[in-house]
Design an enzyme around this catalytic site. Structure first.
Site, PDB file in Angstrom:
ATOM      1  N   ASP A 158      27.175 143.819  59.629  1.00 20.53           N
ATOM      2  CA  ASP A 158      27.788 144.448  58.135  1.00 20.53           C
ATOM      3  C   ASP A 158      27.175 143.677  57.167  1.00 20.53           C
ATOM      4  O   ASP A 158      27.645 144.029  55.774  1.00 20.53           O
ATOM      5  CB  ASP A 158      29.148 144.242  58.194  1.00 20.53           C
TER       6      ASP A 158
ATOM      7  N   LEU B 259      31.714 147.250  61.669  1.00 20.40           N
ATOM      8  CA  LEU B 259      33.291 147.299  61.684  1.00 20.40           C
ATOM      9  C   LEU B 259      33.587 148.627  61.195  1.00 20.40           C
ATOM     10  O   LEU B 259      32.945 149.314  60.231  1.00 20.40           O
ATOM     11  CB  LEU B 259      33.932 146.449  60.916  1.00 20.40           C
TER      12      LEU B 259
ATOM     13  N   HIS C  87      39.017 149.232  51.359  1.00 21.73           N
ATOM     14  CA  HIS C  87      39.064 148.326  50.021  1.00 21.73           C
ATOM     15  C   HIS C  87      39.540 149.095  48.839  1.00 21.73           C
ATOM     16  O   HIS C  87      39.645 150.204  48.682  1.00 21.73           O
ATOM     17  CB  HIS C  87      37.529 147.861  49.650  1.00 21.73           C
TER      18      HIS C  87
ATOM     19  N   GLU D  40      28.225 143.317  48.610  1.00 22.21           N
ATOM     20  CA  GLU D  40      29.261 143.147  47.527  1.00 22.21           C
ATOM     21  C   GLU D  40      30.385 142.454  48.106  1.00 22.21           C
ATOM     22  O   GLU D  40      31.139 141.753  47.230  1.00 22.21           O
ATOM     23  CB  GLU D  40      29.632 144.705  47.442  1.00 22.21           C
ATOM     24  N   ASP D  41      30.629 142.561  49.470  1.00 22.40           N
ATOM     25  CA  ASP D  41      31.982 141.903  49.727  1.00 22.40           C
ATOM     26  C   ASP D  41      31.758 140.351  50.002  1.00 22.40           C
ATOM     27  O   ASP D  41      32.760 139.688  50.149  1.00 22.40           O
ATOM     28  CB  ASP D  41      32.183 142.330  51.376  1.00 22.40           C
TER      29      ASP D  41
ATOM     30  N   CYS E 211      28.946 149.016  47.776  1.00 20.95           N
ATOM     31  CA  CYS E 211      29.111 147.888  48.512  1.00 20.95           C
ATOM     32  C   CYS E 211      27.627 147.190  48.849  1.00 20.95           C
ATOM     33  O   CYS E 211      27.628 146.389  49.496  1.00 20.95           O
ATOM     34  CB  CYS E 211      29.621 148.092  49.781  1.00 20.95           C
TER      35      CYS E 211
ATOM     36  N   ARG F 213      32.517 138.524  59.711  1.00 22.71           N
ATOM     37  CA  ARG F 213      31.985 138.702  58.419  1.00 22.71           C
ATOM     38  C   ARG F 213      31.883 137.156  57.549  1.00 22.71           C
ATOM     39  O   ARG F 213      31.217 137.100  56.610  1.00 22.71           O
ATOM     40  CB  ARG F 213      32.281 139.739  57.514  1.00 22.71           C
TER      41      ARG F 213
ATOM     42  N   ARG G  68      42.066 143.283  53.713  1.00 20.03           N
ATOM     43  CA  ARG G  68      40.942 142.132  53.828  1.00 20.03           C
ATOM     44  C   ARG G  68      41.384 140.993  52.892  1.00 20.03           C
ATOM     45  O   ARG G  68      40.651 140.158  52.923  1.00 20.03           O
ATOM     46  CB  ARG G  68      39.385 142.810  53.708  1.00 20.03           C
TER      47      ARG G  68
END
Ligand SMILES: NC(=O)NCCC[C@H](N)C(=O)O
Length: 258
Positions: free
Chosen positions: A62, A19, A163, A67-68, A248, A87, A133
């Site tokens: 992704d 993305l 972010h 980390e996300d 990330c 995701r 997000r």
């Protein structure tokens, strides 16, 4: 004693389809990305981190941005529910990895959305970015999981970057670093250092005065070295094309009991 384990996840062969939200799409060289990822992992290891590879998720472009998918506080993992629908299914392998390490596991539930890139911990203060997000329900759920454990959750608006941690991260003494044009409200942070480059706002604390940073922020590296810190520089250009930064690509687990 603090633990020194870090989760990482090998890039998907579909990385180039990742993305892009706030920048123009550029062609990603996946082979070069894999080399950069290996050098990133090696830098963590060289500086005392035992890296643990989460099972790759090749169908998810992704997924390298591990980390996300999880937020850690003490020994507790909060498995996120990414705001980006594409995701959402990245979280399975991460859940398994943290459970295997003995963490207790919580989840963000619908209608909450939260991505780990929106969470900046400084001691027991957890800043959470409410932006593209992470939604209000996600912020509330983060608060409900971590405040009983002793954290103070502070929500901050994020509108100019992907972010919260695309805008700000922190030095070992707790000073928040940010590139002013990308930070919505610098005054929300008690001690704020403005840096000359957008990528200079992204540091990973490696221990002591050492900071992992991207090669794209040489002026900030000089500034931080001049303040007595020790930048450790890695080239992550292929991930930057997808709005990724040094933070990330890993999740440091600093408070495991094992
Ligand atoms: N924490 C992070 O900075 N994550 C970067 C995620 C980039 C990825 N292309 C995304 O848009 O989700």
């Amino acid at each position: 004693m603090p633990s020194h384990k870090a989760l990482v996840r090998r890039p998907s062969p579909r990385l180039a389809e990742g993305l892009v939200t706030h920048i123009e799409r550029e062609k990603v060289d996946v082979e070069q990305a894999v080399e950069q990822w290996e050098a990133y992992v090696q830098a963590l290891r060289t500086h005392g981190w035992e890296t643990i590879e989460v099972e790759p998720a090749d169908d998810f472009p992704d997924s390298v941005f591990v980390e996300d998918t999880v937020v850690m506080y003490k020994n507790v993992a909060l498995i996120t529910r990414p705001g980006a629908e594409t995701r959402r299914e990245e979280t399975g392998g991460v859940e398994e990895a943290v459970a295997r390490l003995g963490c207790s596991v919580n989840w963000v539930w619908e209608p909450g959305t939260l991505e780990g890139g929106d969470v900046l911990k400084i001691d027991d203060t957890i800043y959470v970015g409410r932006g593209g997000r992470t939604n209000a329900a996600g912020v509330q759920q983060l608060r409900a999981v971590f405040e009983p454990l002793g954290a103070r959750v502070v929500a901050v608006p994020v509108s100019k970057v992907l972010h919260l941690k695309s805008a700000v991260t922190a030095l070992p003494d707790g000073t928040v670093l940010g590139h002013i044009p990308k930070v919505d409200r610098p005054s929300l942070f008690p001690r704020f250092l403005s840096v000359p480059e957008e990528a200079g706002a992204h540091v990973v604390q490696l221990g002591g005065d050492r900071l992992l940073m991207a090669a794209s922020a040489p002026k900030t590296a000089d500034l931080l070295a001049d303040l007595g810190l020790e930048p450790v520089v890695v080239d992550i250009s292929e991930f930057e094309k997808l709005e990724g930064c040094v933070t990330c690509l890993s999740v440091r687990l600093r408070d495991l009991y094992a």
